[in-house]
Scaffold this motif. Structure first.
Motif, PDB file in Angstrom:
ATOM      1  N   ILE A 114       0.814  -1.212   0.000  1.00 24.57           N
ATOM      2  CA  ILE A 114       0.000   0.000   0.000  1.00 24.57           C
ATOM      3  C   ILE A 114       0.852   1.269   0.000  1.00 24.57           C
ATOM      4  N   TRP A 115       2.035   1.215   0.583  1.00 28.43           N
ATOM      5  CA  TRP A 115       2.850   2.415   0.738  1.00 28.43           C
ATOM      6  C   TRP A 115       4.069   2.438  -0.178  1.00 28.43           C
ATOM      7  N   SER A 116       4.057   1.655  -1.256  1.00 32.77           N
ATOM      8  CA  SER A 116       5.203   1.667  -2.179  1.00 32.77           C
ATOM      9  C   SER A 116       4.821   2.274  -3.520  1.00 32.77           C
ATOM     10  N   PHE A 117       5.783   2.875  -4.179  1.00 30.32           N
ATOM     11  CA  PHE A 117       5.568   3.501  -5.483  1.00 30.32           C
ATOM     12  C   PHE A 117       5.319   2.424  -6.531  1.00 30.32           C
ATOM     13  N   GLY A 118       4.219   2.566  -7.274  1.00 26.11           N
ATOM     14  CA  GLY A 118       3.904   1.579  -8.299  1.00 26.11           C
ATOM     15  C   GLY A 118       3.700   0.191  -7.723  1.00 26.11           C
ATOM     16  N   ASN A 119       3.445   0.119  -6.398  1.00 30.62           N
ATOM     17  CA  ASN A 119       3.284  -1.167  -5.706  1.00 30.62           C
ATOM     18  C   ASN A 119       4.479  -2.083  -5.915  1.00 30.62           C
ATOM     19  N   ASN A 120       5.688  -1.480  -6.045  1.00 23.99           N
ATOM     20  CA  ASN A 120       6.870  -2.308  -6.326  1.00 23.99           C
ATOM     21  C   ASN A 120       7.492  -2.907  -5.071  1.00 23.99           C
ATOM     22  N   GLN A 121       6.927  -2.583  -3.892  1.00 25.32           N
ATOM     23  CA  GLN A 121       7.364  -3.152  -2.615  1.00 25.32           C
ATOM     24  C   GLN A 121       8.809  -2.808  -2.267  1.00 25.32           C
ATOM     25  N   SER A 122       9.329  -1.788  -2.918  1.00 23.86           N
ATOM     26  CA  SER A 122      10.723  -1.420  -2.711  1.00 23.86           C
ATOM     27  C   SER A 122      10.912   0.064  -2.415  1.00 23.86           C
ATOM     28  N   ASP A 123      10.228   0.935  -3.166  1.00 28.84           N
ATOM     29  CA  ASP A 123      10.423   2.381  -3.044  1.00 28.84           C
ATOM     30  C   ASP A 123       9.209   3.031  -2.382  1.00 28.84           C
ATOM     31  N   TYR A 124       9.466   4.014  -1.551  1.00 34.19           N
ATOM     32  CA  TYR A 124       8.391   4.709  -0.830  1.00 34.19           C
ATOM     33  C   TYR A 124       7.422   5.379  -1.801  1.00 34.19           C
ATOM     34  N   LEU A 125       6.160   5.431  -1.410  1.00 34.74           N
ATOM     35  CA  LEU A 125       5.076   5.893  -2.275  1.00 34.74           C
ATOM     36  C   LEU A 125       5.268   7.313  -2.805  1.00 34.74           C
ATOM     37  N   PHE A 126       5.746   8.232  -1.961  1.00 30.70           N
ATOM     38  CA  PHE A 126       5.809   9.635  -2.352  1.00 30.70           C
ATOM     39  C   PHE A 126       7.244  10.122  -2.503  1.00 30.70           C
ATOM     40  N   SER A 127       7.455  11.046  -3.439  1.00 27.84           N
ATOM     41  CA  SER A 127       8.763  11.680  -3.566  1.00 27.84           C
ATOM     42  C   SER A 127       8.938  12.666  -2.417  1.00 27.84           C
ATOM     43  N   ARG A 128      10.181  12.989  -2.108  1.00 32.64           N
ATOM     44  CA  ARG A 128      10.454  13.860  -0.964  1.00 32.64           C
ATOM     45  C   ARG A 128       9.815  15.236  -1.109  1.00 32.64           C
ATOM     46  N   ASP A 129       9.754  15.756  -2.330  1.00 33.54           N
ATOM     47  CA  ASP A 129       9.263  17.126  -2.499  1.00 33.54           C
ATOM     48  C   ASP A 129       7.759  17.240  -2.284  1.00 33.54           C
ATOM     49  N   ILE A 130       7.025  16.137  -2.387  1.00 31.18           N
ATOM     50  CA  ILE A 130       5.568  16.188  -2.235  1.00 31.18           C
ATOM     51  C   ILE A 130       5.098  15.496  -0.960  1.00 31.18           C
ATOM     52  N   GLU A 131       6.003  14.842  -0.260  1.00 34.11           N
ATOM     53  CA  GLU A 131       5.637  14.017   0.894  1.00 34.11           C
ATOM     54  C   GLU A 131       4.899  14.803   1.984  1.00 34.11           C
ATOM     55  N   GLU A 132       5.414  15.983   2.339  1.00 37.98           N
ATOM     56  CA  GLU A 132       4.800  16.751   3.420  1.00 37.98           C
ATOM     57  C   GLU A 132       3.391  17.206   3.042  1.00 37.98           C
ATOM     58  N   LEU A 133       3.231  17.636   1.793  1.00 33.45           N
ATOM     59  CA  LEU A 133       1.909  18.061   1.330  1.00 33.45           C
ATOM     60  C   LEU A 133       0.922  16.905   1.369  1.00 33.45           C
ATOM     61  N   LYS A 134       1.351  15.735   0.919  1.00 36.60           N
ATOM     62  CA  LYS A 134       0.477  14.559   0.924  1.00 36.60           C
ATOM     63  C   LYS A 134       0.080  14.194   2.354  1.00 36.60           C
ATOM     64  N   LYS A 135       1.055  14.266   3.251  1.00 37.48           N
ATOM     65  CA  LYS A 135       0.765  13.923   4.647  1.00 37.48           C
ATOM     66  C   LYS A 135      -0.255  14.892   5.235  1.00 37.48           C
ATOM     67  N   ASN A 136      -0.088  16.181   4.982  1.00 43.67           N
ATOM     68  CA  ASN A 136      -1.027  17.174   5.506  1.00 43.67           C
ATOM     69  C   ASN A 136      -2.427  16.999   4.912  1.00 43.67           C
ATOM     70  N   ALA A 137      -2.491  16.721   3.605  1.00 50.13           N
ATOM     71  CA  ALA A 137      -3.785  16.497   2.960  1.00 50.13           C
ATOM     72  C   ALA A 137      -4.454  15.258   3.533  1.00 50.13           C
ATOM     73  N   HIS A 138      -3.677  14.206   3.690  1.00 53.72           N
ATOM     74  CA  HIS A 138      -4.174  12.955   4.271  1.00 53.72           C
ATOM     75  C   HIS A 138      -4.753  13.214   5.661  1.00 53.72           C
ATOM     76  N   GLN A 139      -3.995  13.928   6.499  1.00 50.27           N
ATOM     77  CA  GLN A 139      -4.428  14.165   7.876  1.00 50.27           C
ATOM     78  C   GLN A 139      -5.666  15.043   7.929  1.00 50.27           C
ATOM     79  N   TYR A 140      -5.733  16.006   7.012  1.00 48.38           N
ATOM     80  CA  TYR A 140      -6.909  16.885   6.967  1.00 48.38           C
ATOM     81  C   TYR A 140      -8.169  16.084   6.649  1.00 48.38           C
ATOM     82  N   LEU A 141      -8.061  15.180   5.691  1.00 45.85           N
ATOM     83  CA  LEU A 141      -9.216  14.352   5.330  1.00 45.85           C
ATOM     84  C   LEU A 141      -9.652  13.482   6.499  1.00 45.85           C
ATOM     85  N   ILE A 142      -8.693  12.857   7.164  1.00 49.43           N
ATOM     86  CA  ILE A 142      -9.019  11.977   8.282  1.00 49.43           C
ATOM     87  C   ILE A 142      -9.660  12.777   9.424  1.00 49.43           C
TER      88      ILE A 142
END
Length: 318
Positions: A114-142
């Motif tokens: 669920i948390w890997s890029f392209g579901n490749n089970q190796s690389d983290y889902l988000f790039s570093r430059d967008i990670e904080e924005l995604k986290k904030n958006a995620h938390q806002y929705l929750i």
């Protein structure tokens, strides 16, 4: 009509060729058992359980993803529900990947898919430059009442963008990336897990194992094999590896030729003597560099058993 999804998001998913899978099922409708030898994201197995009367035997070498399926299917996701909306950071992802022994097996499968890029089970889902924005958006929705409702998610994302514009915490360019995030990837993937949990035909699931493919075949009684057909979706040769160990393709194709039972395989290539029964162009994404290339997804058949000829066979496989 909304497209129905099967299984979990997974690298190399067969969801785009389910019509070809259905063609195989029509050919083999007289059999009692369907063997999914490399079940991967459980897409084909879930499709078979929901849409056919076959008893299904599923297997995959990935021990952690099989543990995830068992948690979803047989434990009603009770443990997953405890972490359902928790954010997994880049550091946590890396620790789970490098130290799986420190976590429950199902959780390793959950995080790496669920948390890997392209579901490749190796690389983290988000790039570093967008990670904080995604986290904030995620938390806002929750925090604001998102509960697996797509329309509510879109509405909340719009509000989130307005708040962030006013606060100027993120550059406008970053916020505009949310225009393409009407479906926050991770939350969308969770909905796929929930749909798998709602699968009602579990009495048809004869086996769910994590073994080497050849050992799994050897473990199946002859009485079942004689009334079964086998579908194989082995890891693609010369592409990103997402299995634990490398595949012996020469051994696989030798077995494919010699197996006395009907065997079908999805692959982009095979030895020249192996018969293609169907193919189609499919856009595949197999690298973290997002390089797209067009390839032919072929269905191969070993020619064994007494299958029922379909209209397609009469037209194209004379």
């Amino acid at each position: 009509k909304m497209k129905e999804h099967y299984g979990i998001p997974y690298m190399g998913s067969k969801e785009k060729i389910l019509d070809l899978i259905q063609y195989i099922f029509q050919r083999e409708h007289g059999k009692k058992y369907f063997i999914d030898l490399f079940c991967g994201g459980f897409c084909v197995s879930a499709y078979a359980l929901k849409n056919t009367k076959f008893k299904v035997l599923s297997n995959d070498l990935n021990y952690y993803v099989i543990a995830l399926y068992k948690e979803i299917l047989f434990n009603n996701s009770k443990e997953i529900n405890k972490v359902w909306f928790d954010w997994v950071s880049r550091e946590k992802f890396k620790d789970v990947k490098n130290n799986p022994q420190n976590y429950p097996d199902w959780y390793v499968g959950y995080v790496l898919t669920i948390w890997s890029f392209g579901n490749n089970q190796s690389d983290y889902l988000f790039s570093r430059d967008i990670e904080e924005l995604k986290k904030n958006a995620h938390q806002y929705l929750i925090d604001n009442g998102y509960k697996e409702n797509k329309n509510k998610r879109i509405e909340l994302l719009k509000k989130f963008k307005e708040i962030e514009k006013l606060s100027r915490r993120f550059e406008l360019e970053r916020l505009q990336q949310l225009e393409r995030l009407q479906q926050l990837e991770r939350l969308e993937r969770l909905e796929r897990l929930e749909r798998l949990q709602q699968l009602e035909q579990l009495q048809q699931l004869e086996r769910l194992d994590s073994m080497d493919w050849f050992d799994f075949i050897k473990s199946i009684p002859i009485s079942i094999l004689e009334n079964a057909f086998i579908y194989c979706d082995p890891p693609y040769e010369n592409t990103t590896k997402y299995q634990k160990n490398s595949m012996d393709y020469e051994m696989f194709w030798n077995w494919f030729r010699d197996c006395p039972y009907p065997v079908y395989a999805s692959s982009y290539s095979a030895p020249k003597d192996i018969k293609i029964i169907n193919f189609r162009n499919k856009i595949i994404l197999l690298s973290t560099q997002k390089e797209r290339k067009k390839s032919k997804e072929n269905i191969y058949f070993n020619g064994r058993g007494n299958y029922s000829r379909t209209m397609h066979d009469m037209l194209f496989n004379k």
